[in-house]
Design a protein around this motif. Structure first.
Motif, PDB file in Angstrom:
ATOM      1  N   GLY A 113       0.836  -1.209   0.064  1.00  0.00           N
ATOM      2  CA  GLY A 113       0.192  -0.266   0.454  1.00  0.00           C
ATOM      3  C   GLY A 113       0.813   1.241   0.338  1.00  0.00           C
ATOM      4  O   GLY A 113       1.847   1.049  -0.125  1.00  0.00           O
ATOM      5  N   ASN A 114      -0.182   2.715  -0.279  1.00  0.00           N
ATOM      6  CA  ASN A 114       0.445   3.670   0.012  1.00  0.00           C
ATOM      7  C   ASN A 114       1.716   4.238   0.858  1.00  0.00           C
ATOM      8  O   ASN A 114       1.027   4.392   2.192  1.00  0.00           O
ATOM      9  CB  ASN A 114      -0.265   4.597  -0.734  1.00  0.00           C
ATOM     10  N   SER A 115       2.625   3.814   1.131  1.00  0.00           N
ATOM     11  CA  SER A 115       3.683   4.763   2.647  1.00  0.00           C
ATOM     12  C   SER A 115       3.839   6.056   2.397  1.00  0.00           C
ATOM     13  O   SER A 115       3.905   6.476   3.671  1.00  0.00           O
ATOM     14  CB  SER A 115       5.127   4.132   2.677  1.00  0.00           C
ATOM     15  N   SER A 116       3.225   6.677   1.413  1.00  0.00           N
ATOM     16  CA  SER A 116       3.046   8.864   1.511  1.00  0.00           C
ATOM     17  C   SER A 116       1.523   9.107   1.451  1.00  0.00           C
ATOM     18  O   SER A 116       1.365   9.877   0.304  1.00  0.00           O
ATOM     19  CB  SER A 116       4.696   8.968   0.907  1.00  0.00           C
ATOM     20  N   PRO A 117       0.694   8.465   2.078  1.00  0.00           N
ATOM     21  CA  PRO A 117      -0.750   8.853   1.642  1.00  0.00           C
ATOM     22  C   PRO A 117      -1.177  10.077   1.748  1.00  0.00           C
ATOM     23  O   PRO A 117      -0.222  10.910   2.526  1.00  0.00           O
ATOM     24  CB  PRO A 117      -1.576   7.985   2.510  1.00  0.00           C
ATOM     25  N   LYS A 118      -2.356  11.311   1.238  1.00  0.00           N
ATOM     26  CA  LYS A 118      -2.756  12.162   1.435  1.00  0.00           C
ATOM     27  C   LYS A 118      -3.355  12.493   2.566  1.00  0.00           C
ATOM     28  O   LYS A 118      -4.604  12.065   2.625  1.00  0.00           O
ATOM     29  CB  LYS A 118      -3.527  12.910  -0.255  1.00  0.00           C
ATOM     30  N   VAL A 119      -3.250  13.374   3.044  1.00  0.00           N
ATOM     31  CA  VAL A 119      -4.636  13.745   4.129  1.00  0.00           C
ATOM     32  C   VAL A 119      -5.329  13.589   3.824  1.00  0.00           C
ATOM     33  O   VAL A 119      -5.953  14.299   2.267  1.00  0.00           O
ATOM     34  CB  VAL A 119      -3.850  14.916   4.937  1.00  0.00           C
ATOM     35  N   PRO A 155       2.296  10.127   6.833  1.00  0.00           N
ATOM     36  CA  PRO A 155       0.753  11.076   5.711  1.00  0.00           C
ATOM     37  C   PRO A 155       1.331  12.793   5.285  1.00  0.00           C
ATOM     38  O   PRO A 155       2.250  13.272   5.531  1.00  0.00           O
ATOM     39  CB  PRO A 155       0.036  10.806   6.958  1.00  0.00           C
ATOM     40  N   GLN A 156       1.246  13.099   3.723  1.00  0.00           N
ATOM     41  CA  GLN A 156       1.143  13.956   3.749  1.00  0.00           C
ATOM     42  C   GLN A 156       0.410  15.761   3.333  1.00  0.00           C
ATOM     43  O   GLN A 156      -1.023  14.425   2.901  1.00  0.00           O
ATOM     44  CB  GLN A 156       1.585  13.586   1.815  1.00  0.00           C
ATOM     45  N   PRO A 157       0.917  16.512   2.868  1.00  0.00           N
ATOM     46  CA  PRO A 157      -0.488  17.610   3.158  1.00  0.00           C
ATOM     47  C   PRO A 157      -0.838  17.226   1.527  1.00  0.00           C
ATOM     48  O   PRO A 157      -0.079  17.036   1.005  1.00  0.00           O
ATOM     49  CB  PRO A 157       0.632  18.957   3.799  1.00  0.00           C
ATOM     50  N   VAL A 158      -2.232  17.895   1.390  1.00  0.00           N
ATOM     51  CA  VAL A 158      -2.905  16.962   0.808  1.00  0.00           C
ATOM     52  C   VAL A 158      -2.142  18.388  -0.245  1.00  0.00           C
ATOM     53  O   VAL A 158      -1.979  19.783  -0.246  1.00  0.00           O
ATOM     54  CB  VAL A 158      -4.540  17.125   0.215  1.00  0.00           C
ATOM     55  N   VAL A 159      -2.421  18.575  -1.759  1.00  0.00           N
ATOM     56  CA  VAL A 159      -1.792  19.885  -3.266  1.00  0.00           C
ATOM     57  C   VAL A 159      -3.078  20.882  -2.939  1.00  0.00           C
ATOM     58  O   VAL A 159      -2.375  21.956  -2.048  1.00  0.00           O
ATOM     59  CB  VAL A 159      -1.587  19.429  -4.175  1.00  0.00           C
ATOM     60  N   ILE A 160      -4.154  19.963  -2.506  1.00  0.00           N
ATOM     61  CA  ILE A 160      -4.984  21.590  -2.470  1.00  0.00           C
ATOM     62  C   ILE A 160      -5.896  21.473  -1.366  1.00  0.00           C
ATOM     63  O   ILE A 160      -6.664  20.428  -1.316  1.00  0.00           O
ATOM     64  CB  ILE A 160      -6.668  20.716  -4.022  1.00  0.00           C
ATOM     65  N   PRO A 161      -5.991  22.548  -1.432  1.00  0.00           N
ATOM     66  CA  PRO A 161      -6.514  22.791   0.064  1.00  0.00           C
ATOM     67  C   PRO A 161      -8.025  22.723  -0.404  1.00  0.00           C
ATOM     68  O   PRO A 161      -8.614  22.423  -1.399  1.00  0.00           O
ATOM     69  CB  PRO A 161      -6.292  24.294   0.752  1.00  0.00           C
ATOM     70  N   ASN A 204      -5.631  20.612   4.856  1.00  0.00           N
ATOM     71  CA  ASN A 204      -4.533  22.153   4.539  1.00  0.00           C
ATOM     72  C   ASN A 204      -5.080  23.857   4.522  1.00  0.00           C
ATOM     73  O   ASN A 204      -4.527  24.407   3.165  1.00  0.00           O
ATOM     74  CB  ASN A 204      -3.728  20.877   2.887  1.00  0.00           C
ATOM     75  N   LEU A 205      -5.704  23.860   5.292  1.00  0.00           N
ATOM     76  CA  LEU A 205      -6.049  25.443   5.210  1.00  0.00           C
ATOM     77  C   LEU A 205      -5.846  25.789   6.890  1.00  0.00           C
ATOM     78  O   LEU A 205      -6.760  26.811   6.984  1.00  0.00           O
ATOM     79  CB  LEU A 205      -7.578  24.944   5.495  1.00  0.00           C
ATOM     80  N   SER A 206      -5.094  24.915   7.428  1.00  0.00           N
ATOM     81  CA  SER A 206      -4.626  25.405   8.504  1.00  0.00           C
ATOM     82  C   SER A 206      -3.590  26.781   8.858  1.00  0.00           C
ATOM     83  O   SER A 206      -3.098  27.316   8.137  1.00  0.00           O
ATOM     84  CB  SER A 206      -3.179  24.442   9.357  1.00  0.00           C
ATOM     85  N   GLY A 207      -4.886  27.656   9.777  1.00  0.00           N
ATOM     86  CA  GLY A 207      -3.719  29.423   9.963  1.00  0.00           C
ATOM     87  C   GLY A 207      -5.247  30.373   8.866  1.00  0.00           C
ATOM     88  O   GLY A 207      -5.176  31.282   8.694  1.00  0.00           O
ATOM     89  N   ARG A 239      -6.746  36.888  -5.298  1.00  0.00           N
ATOM     90  CA  ARG A 239      -6.057  36.635  -6.890  1.00  0.00           C
ATOM     91  C   ARG A 239      -4.648  36.495  -7.347  1.00  0.00           C
ATOM     92  O   ARG A 239      -3.941  35.705  -7.287  1.00  0.00           O
ATOM     93  CB  ARG A 239      -6.681  37.631  -7.766  1.00  0.00           C
ATOM     94  N   LYS A 240      -3.890  37.281  -6.458  1.00  0.00           N
ATOM     95  CA  LYS A 240      -2.974  36.889  -6.689  1.00  0.00           C
ATOM     96  C   LYS A 240      -1.424  36.130  -6.183  1.00  0.00           C
ATOM     97  O   LYS A 240      -0.612  36.304  -6.659  1.00  0.00           O
ATOM     98  CB  LYS A 240      -1.845  38.284  -5.395  1.00  0.00           C
ATOM     99  N   HIS A 241      -2.197  35.395  -4.697  1.00  0.00           N
ATOM    100  CA  HIS A 241      -1.586  34.051  -4.957  1.00  0.00           C
ATOM    101  C   HIS A 241      -2.741  33.086  -4.178  1.00  0.00           C
ATOM    102  O   HIS A 241      -2.531  32.150  -2.916  1.00  0.00           O
ATOM    103  CB  HIS A 241      -0.772  34.808  -3.878  1.00  0.00           C
ATOM    104  N   ALA A 242      -3.098  32.668  -5.272  1.00  0.00           N
ATOM    105  CA  ALA A 242      -3.698  31.286  -4.880  1.00  0.00           C
ATOM    106  C   ALA A 242      -3.467  30.095  -4.415  1.00  0.00           C
ATOM    107  O   ALA A 242      -3.861  29.908  -2.719  1.00  0.00           O
ATOM    108  CB  ALA A 242      -4.600  31.248  -6.058  1.00  0.00           C
ATOM    109  N   THR A 243      -2.689  29.464  -4.616  1.00  0.00           N
ATOM    110  CA  THR A 243      -1.360  28.943  -3.540  1.00  0.00           C
ATOM    111  C   THR A 243      -0.262  29.005  -4.953  1.00  0.00           C
ATOM    112  O   THR A 243      -0.593  28.385  -5.759  1.00  0.00           O
ATOM    113  CB  THR A 243      -1.747  27.420  -3.540  1.00  0.00           C
ATOM    114  N   ASP A 244       0.345  28.099  -4.705  1.00  0.00           N
ATOM    115  CA  ASP A 244       2.433  27.915  -5.715  1.00  0.00           C
ATOM    116  C   ASP A 244       1.979  26.046  -6.194  1.00  0.00           C
ATOM    117  O   ASP A 244       1.595  25.968  -7.140  1.00  0.00           O
ATOM    118  CB  ASP A 244       3.190  28.203  -4.609  1.00  0.00           C
ATOM    119  N   ASN A 245       0.961  25.396  -5.113  1.00  0.00           N
ATOM    120  CA  ASN A 245       0.914  24.310  -5.506  1.00  0.00           C
ATOM    121  C   ASN A 245      -0.162  24.004  -6.942  1.00  0.00           C
ATOM    122  O   ASN A 245      -0.104  23.278  -7.625  1.00  0.00           O
ATOM    123  CB  ASN A 245      -0.249  23.594  -4.310  1.00  0.00           C
ATOM    124  N   VAL A 246      -1.076  25.024  -7.134  1.00  0.00           N
ATOM    125  CA  VAL A 246      -2.667  25.237  -8.074  1.00  0.00           C
ATOM    126  C   VAL A 246      -1.510  25.023  -9.680  1.00  0.00           C
ATOM    127  O   VAL A 246      -1.144  24.042 -10.480  1.00  0.00           O
ATOM    128  CB  VAL A 246      -2.936  26.153  -7.936  1.00  0.00           C
TER     129      VAL A 246
END
Length: 817
Positions: free
Chosen positions: A11-17, A100-106, A138-141, A214-221
């Motif tokens: 199974g996946n050793s780095s699952p997404k939260v 566990p890894q943080p999800v890319v998209i909050p 992935n929305l803490s804070g 608008r200017k910084h939606a997220t870098d991940n996107v």
């Protein structure tokens, strides 16, 4: 003997939260019989990595299912997942180490409506407070917008601008949860302003939205969406039509009422929310010029004019335990799901067959509804029940008030008595024996009533030779609100309430307010008996058991029951704070732990681990302040957290109640780093740099913040392996030492005070020691600091005795300056 069972899993050793991940069995040991190679019988157990590199069980087990979803707090930890038929091996191919890894998209995962006692609900009263809980990934804070609005019926003719009731903001905490509270009286006021003087049922929604700049939606996107799409507006929901051949018609809402969607966001893939369909917008200057909708979630409910309001528990906010197993009832342990005769026989050894059968039937009717549905939770519940009703299991006997006049006034020898003294005035009594003090403070100052209503014996103990106890009058006096301090009122405001609502049931529920709250939980769970209008119904077998279970559920004791022997005292203080049986209840738990075979189901350490090395607490018998500096009952004010003080200001340590002049001690072997008088509110301050870091590390506990929804945190970027500083503030004077010298644990380093700016005293009603644990010494703010409760155990409000709370109140009633 050759090994049998599971030999390899994958199974996946780095699952997404936040995403369900399924692990599977790929190989069995060759010696495993074919009939036993059944995945449905395999136990999947999750272990958590400690700081020393070893793994300890999380008590999360599943039988037959290898699917796990990791919450946001899990991304800070390493886990080991193991599958086995018999016993875990602890290493090898039967295990997978998981990070566990943080999800890319909050995103917003779920929106839930709750009553003020934190139980979920959909039907509310116009006169109560409602909580809305948003679970996020992935929305803490980040800040979320919560909008409460009326869902008017089609054709009501209401202007969309009049449907919005209230909008609030809330910040997502470190556990991925944001909570907003709404007073539903605002809905009542809004209806009144619209001319409805007698509003009936109101249907509503709470829409939760997260907007990105608008200017910084997220870098991940940008990284994870190589084919960007233009900013979109949502498609309307299909509208239902009575003519199935008719195509769905688009919503008539103006496009100007629909916020732009951020590219690559969850919102861009969703249809319109109900809020958007209604055309409900907020009056915000240049709202759309700066923000784009990233995600939304909704939940609906109803306000009924006949619905009774839910009251918040007197002890304050309830505990929310993130990532803790709710029960094992769905995971396959057969003992979790049911109470059986064999178990009852071992606990209630002198009970009648009728009482045991009644207990079993009633408990099994309510255990799943009230979440007392794991072997560990049953062990805690019945440890308390055993103390309340004894081994004879007297389900239908109320509280006894058969006290002697001497016992009511001060105390009396009640057991093992010798030397009978015949007293025709005060009643006969023993001259020595086992002493029991007065259980009621009222009679300590009202001796005339004690003489009038207490039992007076003549020739032997409990013979009622002069007069029998007037139990009714005793109950009415001691339980009447007019005779009790504010903190201990029971809602007994009517004549006779004390007797009517005296302790009844297998957990002695006492007082009109408690009966009312328990009854509300019973109604919500579908039970049709009324213990408020018919309180003697609690003396019936079924009602006695189910009412006790509802009380347990109301007080969140099912959540507090996830620990071992170390949590028993805290539970006891909630069930029966003034009891003298604290030690007995821990002994009861040892017994029920064995009876319910907890070690085979969800084992816990049944005794707290003892830290190694030399250490001590900063003051003697430390407890957190119940009251704020101004004297308000706000026990969370003295805890470590972000905006924990009424949503406005942070607090970087623990405030420990201490009258000025209390000795302050070095907790561990340390170097005196700094001694100074601050120009800020810290006043006279000492900073120690811990030398004995190994002992410090052994002090770490699995503390779960009890005021997390007020903003309490475990830490803010604290490094367990970095430099460790202990900070002591508001002192009145320093000890005899110099900067750079070494102090040992137990050395007096100063004395508490109320010093503030430039060493001048400030006025307060909670004189205290402000104590910090951090990596940054005397620096301000929260960064690099830790909640002291993670390493040092201070009494919280649920663990304080009646004497502790009385002391807090006494100190609060004086202005210290």
């Amino acid at each position: 003997m050759s090994k049998r069972g599971v030999s390899k899993i994958s199974g996946n050793s780095s699952p997404k939260v936040g995403e369900a991940t399924t692990y599977s069995i790929t190989e069995w040991y060759p010696a495993t019989p074919q009939a036993q190679r059944n995945a449905a019988g395999v136990t999947w157990e999750l272990f958590k990595k400690r700081t020393n590199g070893s793994f300890t069980t999380t008590n999360i087990k599943k039988i037959g299912s290898g699917t796990f979803t990791f919450g946001e707090v899990a991304q800070r930890n390493t886990y080991r997942l193991e599958a086995y038929l018999y016993e875990p091996e602890g290493s090898g191919s039967t295990c997978i180490e998981i990070n566990p890894q943080p999800v890319v998209i909050p995103r917003i995962n779920k929106v839930e409506l709750q009553y003020v006692d934190d139980s979920p609900g959909t039907v509310f009263s116009y006169t109560e407070k409602m909580r809305t809980r948003a679970q996020c990934v992935n929305l803490s804070g980040q800040k979320l917008k919560f909008s409460l609005w009326e869902d008017d019926a089609a054709g009501d003719g209401h202007n969309a601008n009049n449907l919005l009731i209230e909008t609030k903001e809330a910040t997502v905490n470190s556990s991925g949860v944001a909570v907003a509270e709404f007073m539903l009286t605002r809905a009542l006021m809004q209806k009144a302003m619209q001319g409805e003087t007698d509003p009936q049922k109101l249907e509503f929604y709470v829409t939760v939205e997260y907007f990105s700049n608008r200017k910084h939606a997220t870098d991940n996107v940008n990284v994870n969406n190589p084919l960007p799409v233009p900013t979109t507006r949502p498609q309307p929901r299909p509208q239902q039509s009575s003519n199935n051949n008719q195509p769905a018609q688009p919503s008539q809402s103006s496009p100007n009422n629909v916020p732009p969607r951020a590219q690559g966001s969850p919102a861009a893939e969703k249809p319109q929310s109900q809020k958007e369909e209604k055309g409900i917008t907020d009056t915000v200057t240049d709202w759309w010029n700066n923000l784009e909708l990233w995600d939304w979630g909704e939940s609906s409910g109803t306000i009924e004019p006949t619905q009774p309001p839910t009251q918040q528990p007197a002890g304050g906010r309830t505990v929310s335990i993130v990532q803790s197993p709710q029960s094992n009832s769905e995971d396959g342990c057969p003992r979790c799901k049911i109470l059986v005769r064999e178990e009852v026989d071992q606990i209630f050894t002198e009970a009648s067959e009728e009482n045991k059968t009644a207990l079993i039937n009633a408990f099994n009717e309510g255990n799943k509804l009230f979440n007392i549905d794991s072997c560990l939770r049953k062990a805690h519940f019945f440890a308390q029940v055993l103390a309340e009703v004894g081994t004879s299991l007297n389900l239908n006997e109320p509280e006894s008030f058969n006290y002697s006049a001497r016992r009511l006034k001060d105390g009396d020898y009640v057991r093992n008595g010798v030397g009978w003294v015949k007293d025709l005035v005060n009643g006969g009594h023993y001259s020595s024996g086992t002493w029991a003090s007065s259980p009621f403070s009222y009679f300590k100052t009202h001796h005339a009533q004690a003489n009038l209503y207490g039992r007076k014996d003549l020739n032997r103990y409990n013979d009622n030779g002069i007069q029998a106890a007037n139990s009714r009058e005793i109950a009415n006096l001691v339980y009447a609100d007019e005779n009790r301090s504010a903190r201990y009122k029971l809602g007994n405001v009517n004549p006779g309430d004390g007797w009517k609502f005296m302790g009844k049931g297998i957990i002695q529920i006492t007082g009109r307010s408690n009966y009312t709250e328990v009854n509300r939980r019973l109604v919500r769970k579908g039970f049709d008996f009324d213990i408020v209008n018919n309180p003697d119904s609690v003396l019936n077998h079924r009602e006695s058991v189910l009412s006790a279970m509802a009380f347990w559920y109301w007080k969140d004791l099912q959540l507090r029951s996830n620990g071992g022997r170390e949590v028993v005292d805290g539970i006891t203080r909630i069930v029966n704070e003034g009891t003298s049986t604290y030690n007995q209840r821990k002994t009861n738990f040892d017994k029920t732990y064995e009876v319910f075979q907890v070690a085979k189901c969800s084992p816990v350490e049944n005794t707290p681990t003892t830290p190694s090395g030399n250490w001590r607490l900063p003051i003697d018998e430390p407890m957190l302040c119940l009251y704020s500096q101004g004297g308000a009952l706000k026990p969370w004010h003295g805890s470590f957290g972000e905006k924990i003080r009424d949503g406005v200001s942070n607090h970087s340590g623990s405030d420990l109640l201490a009258v000025p002049g209390t000795p302050v001690y070095a907790c561990l072997k340390s170097k005196v780093e700094r001694v100074y008088t601050s120009t800020t509110l810290a006043g006279k301050t000492i900073v120690l740099k811990v030398i004995d870091k190994e002992t410090f590390k052994t002090l770490k506990t699995n503390y779960v913040p009890i005021y997390s929804e007020k903003g309490e945190l475990t830490d803010k970027g604290f490094n367990h392996d970095g430099d460790i500083y202990l900070v002591f503030m508001h002192l009145s004077s320093f000890g005899t030492f110099e900067v750079g010298t070494t102090v040992e644990h137990n050395d007096v380093i100063g004395y508490t005070g109320i010093s503030g700016r430039n060493g001048n005293n400030f006025e307060t009603r909670n004189p205290h020691l402000h104590f910090e644990v951090n990596n940054v010494g005397s620096a301000g703010g929260l960064n690099g600091k830790c909640n002291p409760m993670v390493y040092f155990k201070f009494k919280t409000e649920t663990e304080m005795t009646a004497a502790d709370k009385s002391k807090q109140e006494e100190i609060k009633n004086k202005v210290w300056k």
